[in-house]
Design an enzyme around this catalytic site. Structure first.
Site, PDB file in Angstrom:
ATOM      1  N   PHE A  11       0.827  -1.217   0.000  1.00 43.96           N
ATOM      2  CA  PHE A  11       0.000   0.000   0.000  1.00 43.96           C
ATOM      3  C   PHE A  11       0.865   1.274   0.000  1.00 43.96           C
ATOM      4  O   PHE A  11       0.823   2.075  -0.943  1.00 43.96           O
ATOM      5  CB  PHE A  11      -0.912  -0.075   1.234  1.00 43.96           C
ATOM      6  CG  PHE A  11      -1.586   1.195   1.649  1.00 43.96           C
ATOM      7  CD1 PHE A  11      -2.241   2.023   0.738  1.00 43.96           C
ATOM      8  CD2 PHE A  11      -1.606   1.563   2.999  1.00 43.96           C
ATOM      9  CE1 PHE A  11      -2.880   3.182   1.149  1.00 43.96           C
ATOM     10  CE2 PHE A  11      -2.252   2.713   3.419  1.00 43.96           C
ATOM     11  CZ  PHE A  11      -2.878   3.534   2.499  1.00 43.96           C
ATOM     12  N   THR A  36       3.857 -11.062  -0.799  1.00 45.01           N
ATOM     13  CA  THR A  36       3.080 -11.871   0.144  1.00 45.01           C
ATOM     14  C   THR A  36       1.605 -11.634  -0.171  1.00 45.01           C
ATOM     15  O   THR A  36       1.277 -10.970  -1.159  1.00 45.01           O
ATOM     16  CB  THR A  36       3.359 -11.438   1.596  1.00 45.01           C
ATOM     17  OG1 THR A  36       2.895 -10.090   1.746  1.00 45.01           O
ATOM     18  CG2 THR A  36       4.851 -11.515   1.925  1.00 45.01           C
ATOM     19  N   THR A  83       2.122  -6.573   8.444  1.00 44.89           N
ATOM     20  CA  THR A  83       1.583  -5.304   8.944  1.00 44.89           C
ATOM     21  C   THR A  83       0.240  -5.378   9.667  1.00 44.89           C
ATOM     22  O   THR A  83      -0.221  -4.356  10.168  1.00 44.89           O
ATOM     23  CB  THR A  83       1.418  -4.308   7.766  1.00 44.89           C
ATOM     24  OG1 THR A  83       0.519  -4.883   6.802  1.00 44.89           O
ATOM     25  CG2 THR A  83       2.743  -3.987   7.115  1.00 44.89           C
ATOM     26  N   THR A 123       6.034   2.849  12.966  1.00 45.43           N
ATOM     27  CA  THR A 123       4.656   3.138  13.357  1.00 45.43           C
ATOM     28  C   THR A 123       4.546   3.726  14.759  1.00 45.43           C
ATOM     29  O   THR A 123       5.388   3.431  15.618  1.00 45.43           O
ATOM     30  CB  THR A 123       3.837   1.819  13.294  1.00 45.43           C
ATOM     31  OG1 THR A 123       2.571   2.021  13.905  1.00 45.43           O
ATOM     32  CG2 THR A 123       4.529   0.670  14.027  1.00 45.43           C
ATOM     33  N   ASP A 124       3.482   4.483  14.984  1.00 44.45           N
ATOM     34  CA  ASP A 124       3.217   5.013  16.334  1.00 44.45           C
ATOM     35  C   ASP A 124       2.852   3.892  17.318  1.00 44.45           C
ATOM     36  O   ASP A 124       2.882   4.094  18.533  1.00 44.45           O
ATOM     37  CB  ASP A 124       2.101   6.071  16.295  1.00 44.45           C
ATOM     38  CG  ASP A 124       0.792   5.590  15.683  1.00 44.45           C
ATOM     39  OD1 ASP A 124       0.669   4.395  15.327  1.00 44.45           O
ATOM     40  OD2 ASP A 124      -0.141   6.422  15.551  1.00 44.45           O
ATOM     41  N   GLU A 125       2.519   2.699  16.782  1.00 45.63           N
ATOM     42  CA  GLU A 125       2.075   1.614  17.668  1.00 45.63           C
ATOM     43  C   GLU A 125       3.182   1.119  18.596  1.00 45.63           C
ATOM     44  O   GLU A 125       2.919   0.421  19.569  1.00 45.63           O
ATOM     45  CB  GLU A 125       1.497   0.457  16.842  1.00 45.63           C
ATOM     46  CG  GLU A 125       0.326   0.918  15.989  1.00 45.63           C
ATOM     47  CD  GLU A 125      -0.508  -0.209  15.407  1.00 45.63           C
ATOM     48  OE1 GLU A 125      -0.551  -1.289  15.993  1.00 45.63           O
ATOM     49  OE2 GLU A 125      -1.125   0.028  14.356  1.00 45.63           O
ATOM     50  N   TYR A 147       2.764  -7.411  16.571  1.00 41.92           N
ATOM     51  CA  TYR A 147       3.154  -6.554  15.433  1.00 41.92           C
ATOM     52  C   TYR A 147       3.975  -5.364  15.932  1.00 41.92           C
ATOM     53  O   TYR A 147       5.088  -5.108  15.439  1.00 41.92           O
ATOM     54  CB  TYR A 147       1.907  -6.058  14.684  1.00 41.92           C
ATOM     55  CG  TYR A 147       2.175  -4.843  13.805  1.00 41.92           C
ATOM     56  CD1 TYR A 147       2.990  -4.946  12.675  1.00 41.92           C
ATOM     57  CD2 TYR A 147       1.627  -3.593  14.112  1.00 41.92           C
ATOM     58  CE1 TYR A 147       3.252  -3.830  11.877  1.00 41.92           C
ATOM     59  CE2 TYR A 147       1.880  -2.479  13.323  1.00 41.92           C
ATOM     60  CZ  TYR A 147       2.697  -2.597  12.208  1.00 41.92           C
ATOM     61  OH  TYR A 147       2.969  -1.498  11.418  1.00 41.92           O
ATOM     62  N   LYS A 151       7.970  -4.321  15.306  1.00 38.81           N
ATOM     63  CA  LYS A 151       8.398  -3.051  14.709  1.00 38.81           C
ATOM     64  C   LYS A 151       9.332  -2.313  15.668  1.00 38.81           C
ATOM     65  O   LYS A 151      10.328  -1.713  15.243  1.00 38.81           O
ATOM     66  CB  LYS A 151       7.186  -2.170  14.363  1.00 38.81           C
ATOM     67  CG  LYS A 151       6.320  -2.668  13.238  1.00 38.81           C
ATOM     68  CD  LYS A 151       7.017  -2.757  11.896  1.00 38.81           C
ATOM     69  CE  LYS A 151       7.346  -1.416  11.286  1.00 38.81           C
ATOM     70  NZ  LYS A 151       7.886  -1.558   9.899  1.00 38.81           N
ATOM     71  N   ASN A 176      -2.020   6.152  11.636  1.00 38.53           N
ATOM     72  CA  ASN A 176      -2.744   5.238  10.737  1.00 38.53           C
ATOM     73  C   ASN A 176      -2.898   5.842   9.343  1.00 38.53           C
ATOM     74  O   ASN A 176      -3.453   6.928   9.205  1.00 38.53           O
ATOM     75  CB  ASN A 176      -4.155   4.971  11.282  1.00 38.53           C
ATOM     76  CG  ASN A 176      -4.162   3.898  12.332  1.00 38.53           C
ATOM     77  OD1 ASN A 176      -3.281   3.851  13.198  1.00 38.53           O
ATOM     78  ND2 ASN A 176      -5.160   3.034  12.273  1.00 38.53           N
TER      79      ASN A 176
HETATM   80  P1  NAD Z   1       1.382  -3.734   3.236  1.00 40.41           P
HETATM   81  O1  NAD Z   1       1.035  -4.942   4.031  1.00 40.41           O
HETATM   82  O2  NAD Z   1       0.363  -3.136   2.324  1.00 40.41           O
HETATM   83  O3  NAD Z   1       2.681  -4.037   2.335  1.00 40.41           O
HETATM   84  C1  NAD Z   1       3.779  -4.754   2.809  1.00 40.41           C
HETATM   85  C2  NAD Z   1       4.646  -5.128   1.601  1.00 40.41           C
HETATM   86  O4  NAD Z   1       5.815  -5.807   2.096  1.00 40.41           O
HETATM   87  C3  NAD Z   1       3.946  -6.091   0.630  1.00 40.41           C
HETATM   88  O5  NAD Z   1       4.166  -5.680  -0.707  1.00 40.41           O
HETATM   89  C4  NAD Z   1       4.614  -7.432   0.895  1.00 40.41           C
HETATM   90  O6  NAD Z   1       4.629  -8.295  -0.224  1.00 40.41           O
HETATM   91  C5  NAD Z   1       6.014  -6.997   1.310  1.00 40.41           C
HETATM   92  N1  NAD Z   1       6.711  -7.983   2.144  1.00 40.41           N
HETATM   93  C6  NAD Z   1       6.240  -8.599   3.263  1.00 40.41           C
HETATM   94  N2  NAD Z   1       7.154  -9.461   3.739  1.00 40.41           N
HETATM   95  C7  NAD Z   1       8.235  -9.383   2.913  1.00 40.41           C
HETATM   96  C8  NAD Z   1       9.502 -10.013   2.893  1.00 40.41           C
HETATM   97  N3  NAD Z   1       9.837 -10.940   3.817  1.00 40.41           N
HETATM   98  N4  NAD Z   1      10.384  -9.678   1.919  1.00 40.41           N
HETATM   99  C9  NAD Z   1      10.048  -8.766   0.972  1.00 40.41           C
HETATM  100  N5  NAD Z   1       8.862  -8.144   0.939  1.00 40.41           N
HETATM  101  C10 NAD Z   1       7.959  -8.440   1.900  1.00 40.41           C
HETATM  102  O7  NAD Z   1       1.913  -2.681   4.302  1.00 40.41           O
HETATM  103  P2  NAD Z   1       1.823  -1.072   4.320  1.00 40.41           P
HETATM  104  O8  NAD Z   1       0.559  -0.678   4.983  1.00 40.41           O
HETATM  105  O9  NAD Z   1       2.149  -0.555   2.980  1.00 40.41           O
HETATM  106  O10 NAD Z   1       2.992  -0.756   5.347  1.00 40.41           O
HETATM  107  C11 NAD Z   1       4.311  -0.446   4.898  1.00 40.41           C
HETATM  108  C12 NAD Z   1       5.178  -0.087   6.091  1.00 40.41           C
HETATM  109  O11 NAD Z   1       4.606   1.012   6.789  1.00 40.41           O
HETATM  110  C13 NAD Z   1       5.303  -1.223   7.123  1.00 40.41           C
HETATM  111  O12 NAD Z   1       6.641  -1.264   7.560  1.00 40.41           O
HETATM  112  C14 NAD Z   1       4.378  -0.813   8.251  1.00 40.41           C
HETATM  113  O13 NAD Z   1       4.814  -1.308   9.489  1.00 40.41           O
HETATM  114  C15 NAD Z   1       4.470   0.698   8.174  1.00 40.41           C
HETATM  115  N6  NAD Z   1       3.280   1.391   8.691  1.00 40.41           N
HETATM  116  C16 NAD Z   1       2.051   1.221   8.120  1.00 40.41           C
HETATM  117  C17 NAD Z   1       0.953   1.930   8.634  1.00 40.41           C
HETATM  118  C18 NAD Z   1      -0.419   1.817   8.019  1.00 40.41           C
HETATM  119  O14 NAD Z   1      -1.339   2.475   8.510  1.00 40.41           O
HETATM  120  N7  NAD Z   1      -0.615   1.050   6.956  1.00 40.41           N
HETATM  121  C19 NAD Z   1       1.091   2.743   9.741  1.00 40.41           C
HETATM  122  C20 NAD Z   1       2.355   2.877  10.296  1.00 40.41           C
HETATM  123  C21 NAD Z   1       3.440   2.219   9.750  1.00 40.41           C
END
Ligand code: NAD
Length: 324
Positions: A11, A36, A83, A123-125, A147, A151, A176
């Site tokens: 995302f 994944t 995530t 993340t803030d979490e 999770y 992180k 978020n």
């Molecule tokens: P997402 O789940 O949409 O995407 C994760 C991506 O990582 C996917 O494309 C997946 O295929 C890839 N991936 C997973 N395991 C892998 C591995 N072992 N090797 C290579 N690729 C791998 O997640 P997102 O929402 O886009 O989040 C991205 C980052 O932002 C994460 O680190 C998450 O902790 C952080 N984050 C997200 C949010 C949120 O609200 N979505 C908030 C705070 C922080």
């Protein structure tokens, strides 16, 4: 500068890659992604033919792949992670593997190849839950879910590689995210897509949990600022400035899709559910000139419209993951 983006098919990562390449179609970017259940290769279709773009299908835990890919890169922006909090409650192993071990593998390769900047996206979490006020970057880490703990572990590793090896690491912690291309297991896209299909939405507990919402494009702009101007060894908060309860958010989504409260099914609360998250993001505002640009009202309306228009994107993902 050649940038390695891990998790670039997800995302937030895909928004980051599309954004960089839209601004500069000659930018040099490699995406490393395992694809994944939450990775969607088509998210990168708009940039797939550009000359500076490359995609590597691989796992960040695989040291040989990571070492090969890292060669020739100047910077790493590390998004790849497991995530979803609910999945970490039913099974924490993939979270420890990818989020902790995978980050360590990347950091080792970054040191070996003398990468000049490593941005750890977090993340803030990691701070747990806060009743009043907001966390600063100096607040103690007190994660409550597997999770968040994974992180927090990866953030500490990244900062330790700065202190031990002198790697130029900056950590970003955001609230978020919401926006288009978010996997439909997360609250906003799950609720929107259920409501589009006339299905009920599951609201945890009393719905009083408070979250700060950040549009994905504001988040990516903040990461870009940190990539180019963030100080080594520092943490930067990236906030959205819109705190609302899940119940209030549900009301907005019902209104946007023309439904009433009979579409809401109350379900038992998530184990260890954090009550409130809140970030003080004055550091990035003062040092790097960040401020969120997209109002929640405008961003949410655009997001609902995108899911209405892009059933072909989300329907197969929901069916495959058996989401309801
Ligand atoms: P997402 O789940 O949409 O995407 C994760 C991506 O990582 C996917 O494309 C997946 O295929 C890839 N991936 C997973 N395991 C892998 C591995 N072992 N090797 C290579 N690729 C791998 O997640 P997102 O929402 O886009 O989040 C991205 C980052 O932002 C994460 O680190 C998450 O902790 C952080 N984050 C997200 C949010 C949120 O609200 N979505 C908030 C705070 C922080």
């Amino acid at each position: 500068m050649r940038i390695l983006v891990t998790g670039g098919a997800g995302f937030i990562g895909s928004e980051f890659v599309r954004r960089l390449l839209e601004a500069d179609p000659r930018a040099a970017i490699t995406v490393l992604d395992k694809i994944t259940y939450s990775g969607v290769r088509e998210n990168l279709a708009p940039v797939a033919g550009l000359p500076g773009y490359a995609f590597v299908h691989g796992d960040i835990c695989d040291a040989r792949t990571v070492n090969d890919v890292m060669s020739g890169h100047d910077a790493v922006v590390h998004f790849a992670a497991e995530t979803h909090v609910d999945r970490s409650i039913s099974g924490a192993a993939p979270f420890v593997r990818t989020n902790v071990v995978g980050t360590q593998v990347l950091l080792d390769a970054a040191v070996r190849h003398r990468v000049s900047k490593f941005v750890q996206v977090s993340t803030d979490e990691v701070y747990g839950s806060i009743d009043d006020g907001s966390w600063t970057e100096e607040s103690p880490l007190a994660p409550n879910s597997p999770y968040a703990a994974s992180k927090a572990g990866s953030d500490l590793l990244a900062l330790a590689y700065h202190r031990t090896h002198g790697l130029d690491v900056s950590v970003t912690r955001c609230s978020n995210n919401y926006g288009h291309h978010q996997f439909p297991e997360k609250l906003i896209p799950l609720f929107i897509t259920n409501l589009i299909d006339g299905r009920q939405v599951p609201l945890y507990g009393d719905g009083g949990n408070v979250r700060d919402w950040l549009h994905v494009s504001d988040h990516c702009r903040g990461i870009e600022l940190v990539l180019h101007g963030g100080r080594a060894g520092e943490v930067y908060h990236i906030g959205g400035g819109t705190e609302i309860t899940n119940k209030e958010l549900t009301g907005l989504l019902l209104e946007a899709t023309g439904h009433g409260w009979q579409m809401v099914r109350q379900v038992p609360d998530r184990k260890g559910h954090d009550r409130r998250y809140s970030l003080d993001f004055s550091r990035i505002r003062q040092e790097l000139g960040y401020r969120p640009r997209i109002s929640f009202v405008e961003g949410l309306a655009d997001t609902v419209a995108w899911y209405v228009d892009n059933r072909a994107w989300w329907q197969p993902l929901k069916a495959r993951a058996a989401l309801s």
